[in-house]
Motif scaffolding. Sequence first.
Motif, PDB file in Angstrom:
ATOM      1  N   VAL A   1      -1.027 -12.604  -1.599  1.00  0.00           N
ATOM      2  CA  VAL A   1      -1.777 -12.355  -2.836  1.00  0.00           C
ATOM      3  C   VAL A   1      -2.276 -10.917  -2.797  1.00  0.00           C
ATOM      4  O   VAL A   1      -3.108 -10.555  -1.966  1.00  0.00           O
ATOM      5  N   GLY A   2      -1.726 -10.101  -3.691  1.00  0.00           N
ATOM      6  CA  GLY A   2      -2.121  -8.705  -3.771  1.00  0.00           C
ATOM      7  C   GLY A   2      -3.370  -8.525  -4.624  1.00  0.00           C
ATOM      8  O   GLY A   2      -3.515  -9.142  -5.682  1.00  0.00           O
TER       9      GLY A   2
ATOM     10  N   ALA B   1      -3.485   0.178   1.568  1.00  0.00           N
ATOM     11  CA  ALA B   1      -3.552   1.643   1.653  1.00  0.00           C
ATOM     12  C   ALA B   1      -3.383   2.156   3.085  1.00  0.00           C
ATOM     13  O   ALA B   1      -3.278   3.358   3.307  1.00  0.00           O
ATOM     14  N   ALA B   2      -3.336   1.257   4.061  1.00  0.00           N
ATOM     15  CA  ALA B   2      -3.211   1.674   5.454  1.00  0.00           C
ATOM     16  C   ALA B   2      -1.821   2.240   5.718  1.00  0.00           C
ATOM     17  O   ALA B   2      -0.821   1.801   5.143  1.00  0.00           O
ATOM     18  N   THR B   3      -1.744   3.217   6.599  1.00  0.00           N
ATOM     19  CA  THR B   3      -0.457   3.865   6.893  1.00  0.00           C
ATOM     20  C   THR B   3       0.508   2.903   7.582  1.00  0.00           C
ATOM     21  O   THR B   3       1.728   3.064   7.483  1.00  0.00           O
ATOM     22  N   ASP B   4      -0.010   1.925   8.297  1.00  0.00           N
ATOM     23  CA  ASP B   4       0.849   0.972   9.004  1.00  0.00           C
ATOM     24  C   ASP B   4       0.893  -0.387   8.295  1.00  0.00           C
ATOM     25  O   ASP B   4       1.073  -1.425   8.935  1.00  0.00           O
ATOM     26  N   PHE B   5       0.745  -0.367   6.969  1.00  0.00           N
ATOM     27  CA  PHE B   5       0.692  -1.619   6.212  1.00  0.00           C
ATOM     28  C   PHE B   5       1.951  -2.461   6.405  1.00  0.00           C
ATOM     29  O   PHE B   5       1.887  -3.671   6.598  1.00  0.00           O
ATOM     30  N   THR B   6       3.131  -1.808   6.371  1.00  0.00           N
ATOM     31  CA  THR B   6       4.380  -2.559   6.525  1.00  0.00           C
ATOM     32  C   THR B   6       4.418  -3.293   7.862  1.00  0.00           C
ATOM     33  O   THR B   6       4.769  -4.479   7.936  1.00  0.00           O
ATOM     34  N   ARG B   7       4.034  -2.601   8.934  1.00  0.00           N
ATOM     35  CA  ARG B   7       4.032  -3.221  10.250  1.00  0.00           C
ATOM     36  C   ARG B   7       3.019  -4.373  10.327  1.00  0.00           C
ATOM     37  O   ARG B   7       3.313  -5.442  10.864  1.00  0.00           O
ATOM     38  N   CYS B   8       1.846  -4.154   9.755  1.00  0.00           N
ATOM     39  CA  CYS B   8       0.808  -5.195   9.770  1.00  0.00           C
ATOM     40  C   CYS B   8       1.237  -6.416   8.967  1.00  0.00           C
ATOM     41  O   CYS B   8       1.004  -7.564   9.379  1.00  0.00           O
TER      42      CYS B   8
ATOM     43  N   ALA C   1      -3.865 -12.144   2.175  1.00  0.00           N
ATOM     44  CA  ALA C   1      -4.381 -11.309   1.076  1.00  0.00           C
ATOM     45  C   ALA C   1      -4.205  -9.850   1.444  1.00  0.00           C
ATOM     46  O   ALA C   1      -4.410  -9.451   2.597  1.00  0.00           O
ATOM     47  N   CYS C   2      -3.812  -9.045   0.455  1.00  0.00           N
ATOM     48  CA  CYS C   2      -3.594  -7.614   0.671  1.00  0.00           C
ATOM     49  C   CYS C   2      -4.369  -6.845  -0.388  1.00  0.00           C
ATOM     50  O   CYS C   2      -4.006  -6.868  -1.574  1.00  0.00           O
ATOM     51  N   GLY C   3      -5.429  -6.186   0.028  1.00  0.00           N
ATOM     52  CA  GLY C   3      -6.250  -5.425  -0.906  1.00  0.00           C
ATOM     53  C   GLY C   3      -5.963  -3.939  -0.831  1.00  0.00           C
ATOM     54  O   GLY C   3      -5.490  -3.426   0.192  1.00  0.00           O
ATOM     55  N   ASP C   4      -6.259  -3.244  -1.910  1.00  0.00           N
ATOM     56  CA  ASP C   4      -6.045  -1.796  -1.970  1.00  0.00           C
ATOM     57  C   ASP C   4      -7.325  -1.084  -1.533  1.00  0.00           C
ATOM     58  O   ASP C   4      -8.336  -1.120  -2.226  1.00  0.00           O
ATOM     59  N   GLY C   5      -7.288  -0.465  -0.353  1.00  0.00           N
ATOM     60  CA  GLY C   5      -8.463   0.247   0.141  1.00  0.00           C
ATOM     61  C   GLY C   5      -9.508  -0.670   0.753  1.00  0.00           C
ATOM     62  O   GLY C   5     -10.716  -0.444   0.586  1.00  0.00           O
TER      63      GLY C   5
END
Length: 500
Positions: free
Chosen positions: A65-66, A119-126, A91-95
Amino acid sequence: MENKAPDSSFASRTFDSAPKIGVYDNCPAQRAIICKILSRIGARAIKVTYVHPPKYSPECCVAIVGIGTEIHDEELQIIRELKATGFRIIACGDGVESWSVKLRCLPLLAGAGQLLDKAATDFTRCLRRALEQALAMETKNQRETQGIRSMLAAIGMVGQSAAMMRVFRMVISFSALSDLPVLITGETGTGKEGLARALHKFDQKRCSGPFVPVNCGAIVPSLAESEFFGHRRGAFTGAERDRKGLIRSADAGVLFLDEIGELDGILQAKLLRVLEDSHVLGVGEDSDVEVNVRVVAATSRDLEKMGRQGCFRTDLFHRLNVLSIEVPTLRQRADDLASLIGHFLEKYRTLSAGVPAGVSAEFLEALRQVELPGNVRQLENIVRQALARRESDNPLGLRDLPFELLQKLSASAPSTQPPSQVESDEFDRADIVNYVARLMEVNGWNLSRSLETCERHAMEAAMRRAAGNQSKAARLLGITPRSVYNKMHKHRLGSSKVSS
């Protein structure tokens, strides 16, 4: 956001084929990013909408859920709906890093297992790691599910829904913690005593000991202390022999206190002492005796609220509420209706002579539509009555339902007549007045805006009850499906923000 794609072995390590992941995000661009990430790691994205949520299945059991820079009601509701049907939620929040602690708690309270920062630089990995963990846990749980169902079915507990599976898992887990008290809450007829017996049955330390059930509301107040704690011979008029009482009778086993909210204040204080130091002092006795008892309490009342009102000791509530199980109502576990009916048909098959009884589609649909405040106990009684009334070898139908149930179904059908006035004693009027006052205050005492808010809440409630089905919600509300669609768009469900 990092550009390096995770290795392509994701799907093969976690699922037999490409896993289906539900994706909800109001922002098309953000949704596209999440879908692209899923594609790169070997997963298939399934679009989630408020009106048409995906159906939980072993192949589709995890959802993302974005959330934007602010949290909306609709996003939290989507999480609740998906969680209620069994999904594991990421859940994935922006910032997220800049959010207040209060805002970070909201998705977790709604049912999300993790909250990631888009917004995290390692979002894909996380995200990849979170999906691997969620799918691995779900695969393990699915393997365990059949075993749990078999264990519970052996003692007469029936449940296929996600809500009941969560309860069953807690029962299995809590049974191993045999020295800790358990508080079971839920409406009347939901099966609280059955769960208490399951806790005793699966407790390896206490299963060979006694299970002593006590209906706290049925004990005569003047004899309650003697009933619970025992007495010495001659301690009072009529005490012709020593009695060890219910608590000592449950030594090495489980004492089940049903409807514990009915205990008076003096007994609450004495029970608290037993829980704190595991000693019992009988009436007329000079010294206390050590006991080894696990207390499992159940109630259909709000003990926390009673504590605030001075009707129940808050220290006893917290002492009992070490491990807690909230049993869902029958309306919250609609997926269990058919299996429960089948269970009761088998249980009372001797009432049906000749051809074994089955049920028709209309019988099942009628029970889906009618309110059953007595929950599973009431459903059992209805099936038993229907079998007793059965006059042919045909499957159970509407004609076999009790007359008062047919009246309720008839009264709930769409009609041109104005609805009957609800009896005032069905509601806590003080709570309603307080809620309306708060609602009016929020809307500046503007009647039009307040009514609009009420309508919006009614739509949300109807859609929850109808599991997102507009046609069913329309039947519940007595309006057309088109009206449901128009009102949802009118209120822009999910547009209101949750602020810090």
